[in-house]
Design a protein around this motif. Structure first.
Motif, short mmCIF file in Angstrom:
data_model
loop_
_atom_site.label_atom_id
_atom_site.label_comp_id
_atom_site.label_asym_id
_atom_site.label_seq_id
_atom_site.Cartn_x
_atom_site.Cartn_y
_atom_site.Cartn_z
N UNK A 159 -30.34 25.56 -23.25
CA UNK A 159 -31.73 25.88 -22.91
C UNK A 159 -31.80 27.36 -22.55
N UNK A 160 -32.49 28.12 -23.38
CA UNK A 160 -32.64 29.55 -23.15
C UNK A 160 -33.33 29.77 -21.80
N UNK A 161 -32.84 30.75 -21.04
CA UNK A 161 -33.42 31.01 -19.72
C UNK A 161 -34.71 31.82 -19.78
N UNK A 162 -35.16 32.14 -20.98
CA UNK A 162 -36.46 32.82 -21.13
C UNK A 162 -37.57 31.78 -21.06
N UNK A 163 -37.64 30.89 -22.06
CA UNK A 163 -38.71 29.87 -22.09
C UNK A 163 -38.19 28.46 -22.36
N UNK A 164 -36.87 28.25 -22.27
CA UNK A 164 -36.33 26.90 -22.40
C UNK A 164 -36.08 26.42 -23.82
N UNK A 165 -36.13 27.30 -24.80
CA UNK A 165 -35.88 26.91 -26.18
C UNK A 165 -34.43 26.48 -26.35
N UNK A 166 -34.17 25.62 -27.33
CA UNK A 166 -32.79 25.31 -27.69
C UNK A 166 -32.36 26.29 -28.77
N UNK A 167 -31.08 26.49 -28.91
CA UNK A 167 -30.59 27.54 -29.80
C UNK A 167 -29.26 27.15 -30.40
N UNK A 168 -28.92 27.73 -31.55
CA UNK A 168 -27.62 27.46 -32.17
C UNK A 168 -26.59 28.51 -31.81
N UNK A 169 -25.34 28.18 -32.07
CA UNK A 169 -24.23 29.13 -31.98
C UNK A 169 -24.14 29.81 -33.34
N UNK A 170 -24.09 31.13 -33.37
CA UNK A 170 -23.91 31.87 -34.60
C UNK A 170 -22.44 32.27 -34.69
N UNK A 171 -21.69 31.56 -35.52
CA UNK A 171 -20.25 31.79 -35.63
C UNK A 171 -19.94 33.18 -36.19
N UNK A 172 -20.77 33.68 -37.10
CA UNK A 172 -20.53 35.00 -37.70
C UNK A 172 -20.61 36.11 -36.66
N UNK A 173 -21.51 35.97 -35.70
CA UNK A 173 -21.67 37.01 -34.68
C UNK A 173 -21.05 36.60 -33.33
N UNK B 209 -35.48 35.95 -29.60
CA UNK B 209 -34.40 36.89 -29.85
C UNK B 209 -33.34 37.06 -28.78
N UNK B 210 -33.35 36.23 -27.73
CA UNK B 210 -32.30 36.37 -26.72
C UNK B 210 -30.94 36.06 -27.33
N UNK B 211 -29.93 36.75 -26.83
CA UNK B 211 -28.55 36.56 -27.28
C UNK B 211 -27.65 36.37 -26.07
N UNK B 212 -26.68 35.46 -26.21
CA UNK B 212 -25.71 35.17 -25.14
C UNK B 212 -24.32 35.19 -25.73
N UNK B 213 -23.33 35.61 -24.93
CA UNK B 213 -21.95 35.57 -25.41
C UNK B 213 -21.40 34.14 -25.29
N UNK B 214 -20.14 33.96 -25.63
CA UNK B 214 -19.53 32.62 -25.63
C UNK B 214 -19.47 31.98 -24.25
N UNK B 215 -19.60 32.77 -23.19
CA UNK B 215 -19.62 32.24 -21.83
C UNK B 215 -21.04 32.01 -21.32
N UNK B 216 -22.04 32.32 -22.14
CA UNK B 216 -23.43 32.13 -21.73
C UNK B 216 -24.03 33.30 -20.97
N UNK B 217 -23.37 34.46 -21.01
CA UNK B 217 -23.87 35.66 -20.35
C UNK B 217 -24.85 36.37 -21.28
N UNK B 218 -25.97 36.84 -20.74
CA UNK B 218 -27.00 37.50 -21.55
C UNK B 218 -26.45 38.79 -22.16
N UNK B 219 -26.58 38.90 -23.48
CA UNK B 219 -26.23 40.14 -24.18
C UNK B 219 -27.49 40.94 -24.48
#
Length: 100
Positions: free
Chosen positions: A28-42, A51-61
């Motif tokens: 659940x994205x901490x912006x508006x609660x959307x669900x999101x996929x893992x992008x293996x390429x990035x 457009x929020x991005x998080x690292x593998x530990x869930x830290x905001x990038x």
């Protein structure tokens, strides 16, 4: 004994030694609660809505997400994987979690 039920989708990750990571990451994205996929390429979680991005530990990038992703305990007990609320200090920051 109280029972806790985790009803949110949760990512479980595998460590380099092949075991499950001791924490799961809520989907659940901490912006508006959307669900999101893992992008293996990035190698990051990417919220497709804003457009929020998080690292593998869930830290905001990259925002607009203001906070890291929520964590849950992950315990392997025999044939079962038990997921329970994380209420201790956040291992990523060493501080009290924002969701407690």
């Amino acid at each position: 004994m109280s029972k806790f039920y985790i009803t949110e989708p949760t990512y479980l990750t595998v460590t380099e030694d092949g075991t499950l990571n001791p924490w799961g990451i809520f989907d659940n994205c901490t912006h508006l609660g959307c669900t999101f996929p893992w992008n293996n390429n990035e190698a990051q979680f990417q919220c497709p809505c804003h457009g929020s991005r998080y690292d593998a530990k869930g830290v905001v990038l990259r925002g607009p997400a203001p906070l890291p992703l929520k964590l849950a305990h992950v315990n392997v007990e025999g044939e079962y994987i038990r997921i329970s609320p994380w209420t201790e200090n956040d291992p990523r920051t060493g501080e009290k979690p924002w969701w407690v």
